[in-house]
Scaffold this active site. Structure first.
Site, PDB file in Angstrom:
ATOM      1  N   GLU A   2     -53.473 -21.212 -21.186  1.00  0.00           N
ATOM      2  CA  GLU A   2     -52.546 -22.269 -20.762  1.00  0.00           C
ATOM      3  C   GLU A   2     -51.789 -21.912 -19.486  1.00  0.00           C
ATOM      4  OE1 GLU A   2     -52.772 -21.193 -23.899  1.00  0.00           O
ATOM      5  OE2 GLU A   2     -53.015 -22.903 -25.237  1.00  0.00           O
ATOM      6  N   PHE A  60     -45.659 -24.860 -38.531  1.00  0.00           N
ATOM      7  CA  PHE A  60     -46.743 -24.126 -37.889  1.00  0.00           C
ATOM      8  C   PHE A  60     -46.838 -24.526 -36.416  1.00  0.00           C
ATOM      9  CE2 PHE A  60     -51.292 -23.930 -36.651  1.00  0.00           C
ATOM     10  CZ  PHE A  60     -51.385 -22.548 -36.603  1.00  0.00           C
ATOM     11  N   GLN A  61     -46.890 -23.538 -35.560  1.00  0.00           N
ATOM     12  CA  GLN A  61     -46.927 -23.740 -34.097  1.00  0.00           C
ATOM     13  C   GLN A  61     -45.757 -24.587 -33.606  1.00  0.00           C
ATOM     14  OE1 GLN A  61     -50.997 -24.854 -32.917  1.00  0.00           O
ATOM     15  NE2 GLN A  61     -51.463 -22.671 -32.760  1.00  0.00           N
ATOM     16  N   LYS A 115     -46.401 -34.898 -32.475  1.00  0.00           N
ATOM     17  CA  LYS A 115     -47.726 -35.383 -32.857  1.00  0.00           C
ATOM     18  C   LYS A 115     -47.679 -36.813 -33.416  1.00  0.00           C
ATOM     19  CE  LYS A 115     -51.925 -33.919 -35.171  1.00  0.00           C
ATOM     20  NZ  LYS A 115     -52.615 -32.838 -35.889  1.00  0.00           N
ATOM     21  N   MET A 158     -47.954  -2.348  -4.537  1.00  0.00           N
ATOM     22  CA  MET A 158     -46.587  -2.550  -4.056  1.00  0.00           C
ATOM     23  C   MET A 158     -45.604  -1.662  -4.815  1.00  0.00           C
ATOM     24  SD  MET A 158     -44.827  -3.899  -1.773  1.00  0.00           S
ATOM     25  CE  MET A 158     -45.218  -5.482  -0.998  1.00  0.00           C
TER      26      MET A 158
END
Lengths: 156, 564
Positions: B50, B112-113, B162, B473
């Protein structure tokens, strides 16, 4: 530049998480909140947030600008010529000298507002500095609980 | 028209004219993905993470100037996207990110999630929405795109539970937006512009300080016109590379921590800074109390909070750079360009004294040579993205950027792993252009799974891995400031880059000489496959000049001066 106490009013859309946006901004950018009050503005979709804070002129300018950047913020007022009040509720044991307490409260624009079996509740609404004086004076009557309300202010 | 929330999301994306969406499906966003399957108004690119989806949308937005769109699911899908949001936020890039959320009834139950997406993203988005009802969804989608692209642009998150995606409602996509609390200022105050013009006319050593805001407001043509008409020299920030054009004789270079000598000296000695869409970042100013001590400052910025945030400004102008310059340039008709001749001469001498240079070698490839060579071979036709580190600074210093939006990098947040997905986004927007990601052996591994995405969709971006077997760096700082204790920066253990690229469906090149590099790059350009080019460079090469963090801009560590 000197740090000074300031009061700002933030007029916001009365929508979910708007207070979180304002307080998160203060936390995230390291600004101070001394007191905070918030309530809907009657007959509108806005809410009025009053924030008592501390900072120098430069910090205040940034606070104001950053608040303005929040999408639901309509207006930010940095108070200069204001009327400000704060409320405090104090619970005293009923065994204390109630007429003295009543007299003290009257001197600070309040009085005893509730009497129970063991406790009385006094209420005072006055300028924040005077509220501080009141709380100091109230100490001799052994207050059990003190709840300060935070500042509300209106530009004169 | 009656439709589901999921359909509304797709319809809004189509109505906004978005042709490519980058994303990754999951439980809470599945209804939207079901509608994506059914529609043909836009394509969806499945990234392999993602974070990369958001970076790809970001690269797309930076390359085109349009709003980029990414889509992720709830919980870990969203949290993976946070670095992408923060990257776009710090560089003011317009994005709309749609995230799934658990059903409204489950919010707050540790479902959940489930994660508080609006809470987490509050400090790294311009604005965010949690949708509470199907009725408000069309308006919220419209406002999200509007807020993302207007004023000072930025990423906007729309978190859609949802059950909202399933719910049916009436869809009318609003034609206009009216947010009473959000009215960005585009027009600069006329009086302030006039005062600024007077200051320019009185100045002896004025300097244009060009920032990324010029790119965002598509104003580089006007900035060039301003400079040309007045013959005032200019310096560019990291985000403004390409604004003036590399061949522009008035361009001194990039300023700041890794700016060139002439640019930093110009900033230290100027008597009037003309700051355009720049925000006086600490990497630009060095020690603030020593910064531009002799200068008055004109500051043009669309974000009032940028003005007088770090330095006190004498001529603040809140407005869009393009709009302000349209009004300012005509007032400069009677400026005599010879007025600043002596100043330009001084700066020319500074540049001759310490030009942007490096010591080339016949034994080992120098990263600066590689960058310059890329510039010679593909020059203004290419879009260059980069990751974060030494390679990024070498690219910014040595590539001949000719136009805005040619240079795409994570400047504000400094996100390693940005380059490859951003390149994928840019290449999707401009398939006919050569897109090159200049990266390092550290950064590339942070989103290397996107090789698979690029291979699957035949997005042939070229990854030049300037390989010094170090987190270069950090290693450079350890050399300078930590007595060469190379704590956790030695990357001697490496993958087989060629095999890795091939395993993912791409092409690999191993390059150790100039000849090999030329051959590999020429080959890579004509291939239709993504590639890794593993370029062995001098291990201990440093990025110079360098202003040590917190030091004054005029105290630079300089490279050995050489005849080039």
């Amino acid at each position: 530049m000197k740090d000074a106490r300031r009061v700002i009013s933030v007029i916001v859309m009365n929508e979910s998480s708007v207070l979180a946006r304002v307080t998160a901004l203060f936390a995230g950018r390291g600004y101070n909140i001394e007191s905070l009050t918030v309530a809907p503005i009657p007959n509108s979709q806005m809410s009025h947030i009053t924030i008592e804070t501390k900072g120098n002129a430069k910090v205040m300018e940034q606070i104001t600008k950053q608040l303005h950047k929040l999408i639901p913020v309509y207006k930010v007022i940095e108070h200069e010529e204001m009327v400000e009040k704060e409320m405090v509720l104090v619970k005293f044991p009923i065994a204390e000298n109630l007429s003295d307490i009543e007299a003290l409260c009257r001197a600070y624009n309040g009085g005893i507002v509730n009497v129970g079996k063991e406790m009385v509740v006094a209420q005072v609404a006055d300028e924040p500095t005077r509220i501080q004086h009141f709380i100091e004076a109230a100490q001799r009557y052994n207050p059990c609980e003190i709840v300060r309300g935070g500042v509300v202010a209106i530009e004169r | 028209m009656q439709m589901s929330g999921a359909q509304m999301v797709c319809e809004a994306i189509i109505a906004e004219g978005v042709k490519t969406v980058f994303g990754y499906p999951g439980g809470a966003i599945m209804h939207v993905y079901d509608e994506i399957y059914k529609q043909n108004g836009f394509e969806h690119i499945l990234t392999r993470h993602e974070q990369a989806a958001v970076h790809a949308a970001d690269g797309y937005a930076r390359a085109t100037g349009k709003v980029g769109v990414a889509m992720v699911t709830s919980g870990p899908g969203f949290t993976n996207a946070v670095t992408g949001l923060a990257t776009a936020y710090m560089d003011s890039i317009p994005l709309v990110v749609i995230s799934g959320q658990v059903p409204l009834s489950l919010i707050g139950t540790d479902g959940f999630q489930e994660i508080d997406a609006v809470g987490i993203s509050r400090p790294c988005t311009k604005h965010n929405f949690l949708v509470y009802s199907i009725e408000e969804l069309p308006r919220i989608l419209k406002e999200a795109f509007y807020i993302a692209r207007s004023g000072r642009p930025g990423p906007v998150l729309v978190d859609v539970p949802k059950d909202i995606t399933v719910a049916m409602g009436n869809f009318v996509y609003p034609e206009t937006v009216n947010i009473p609390t959000y009215k960005p200022t585009y027009k600069g105050n006329k009086k302030q512009i006039e005062k600024a013009v007077e200051a320019i006319k009185k100045a002896k050593k004025p300097l244009i300080y060009a920032g990324g805001g010029i790119v965002l407001s598509n104003a580089s043509d006007l900035v060039r016109e301003l400079a040309e008409k007045t013959q005032i020299p200019a310096v560019e920030t990291l985000m403004a590379r390409g604004v003036m054009g590399a061949k522009n004789p008035l361009l001194l270079g990039m300023l700041g921590m890794h700016g060139n000598y002439a640019s930093n000296m110009a900033m230290s000695e100027t008597d009037l800074i003309i700051a355009l869409g720049a925000r006086f970042d600490d990497r630009v100013t060095g020690k603030l109390s020593e910064f531009a001590r002799y200068a008055d400052i004109i500051h043009v910025d669309i974000d009032p909070a940028n003005i007088s945030k770090l330095v006190d400004v004498d001529y603040p102008i809140v407005g869009d750079v393009r709009d302000v310059l349209e009004n300012m340039i005509p007032l400069l008709e009677d400026v005599n360009p010879n007025r600043y001749q002596a100043w330009r001469e001084i700066l020319k001498r500074y540049d001759a004294l310490h030009p942007q240079s490096y010591v080339d070698s016949d034994e080992v490839l120098k990263p600066q040579w590689v960058i310059e060579r890329v510039g010679e071979l593909v020059g203004e036709n290419a879009i260059i993205t980069s990751d974060v580190g030494q390679h990024q600074m070498w690219a910014a210093q040595h590539y001949p950027f000719d136009r805005p939006r040619q240079w795409i990098n994570s400047g504000g947040l400094g996100t390693m792993g940005f380059g490859l997905p951003a390149a994928i986004g840019a290449k999707r927007a401009f398939p006919e252009k050569t897109v090159i990601n200049i990266t390092g052996d550290g950064s590339i591994l942070m989103n290397m799974q996107e090789l698979v995405t690029a291979a699957e969709y035949k997005i042939p971006v070229i990854n030049l891995i300037l390989n010094n077997h170090f987190l270069g760096m950090v290693r450079q700082w350890q050399s300078f400031f930590y007595e060469k204790r190379y704590s956790q920066t030695d990357l001697t253990f490496q993958p087989n880059w060629k095999a890795l690229a091939e395993a993912c469906g791409g092409i690999g090149y191993d390059v150790t000489t100039k000849e090999e590099f030329d051959a590999a790059l020429k080959d890579a350009i004509v291939q239709d496959k993504v590639c890794f080019m593993n370029i062995a460079i001098n291990r201990f090469e440093n990025v110079l000049p360098m202003v040590p963090a917190g030091g004054a801009l005029f105290n630079m560590m300089l490279p050995q001066s050489v005849e080039k």
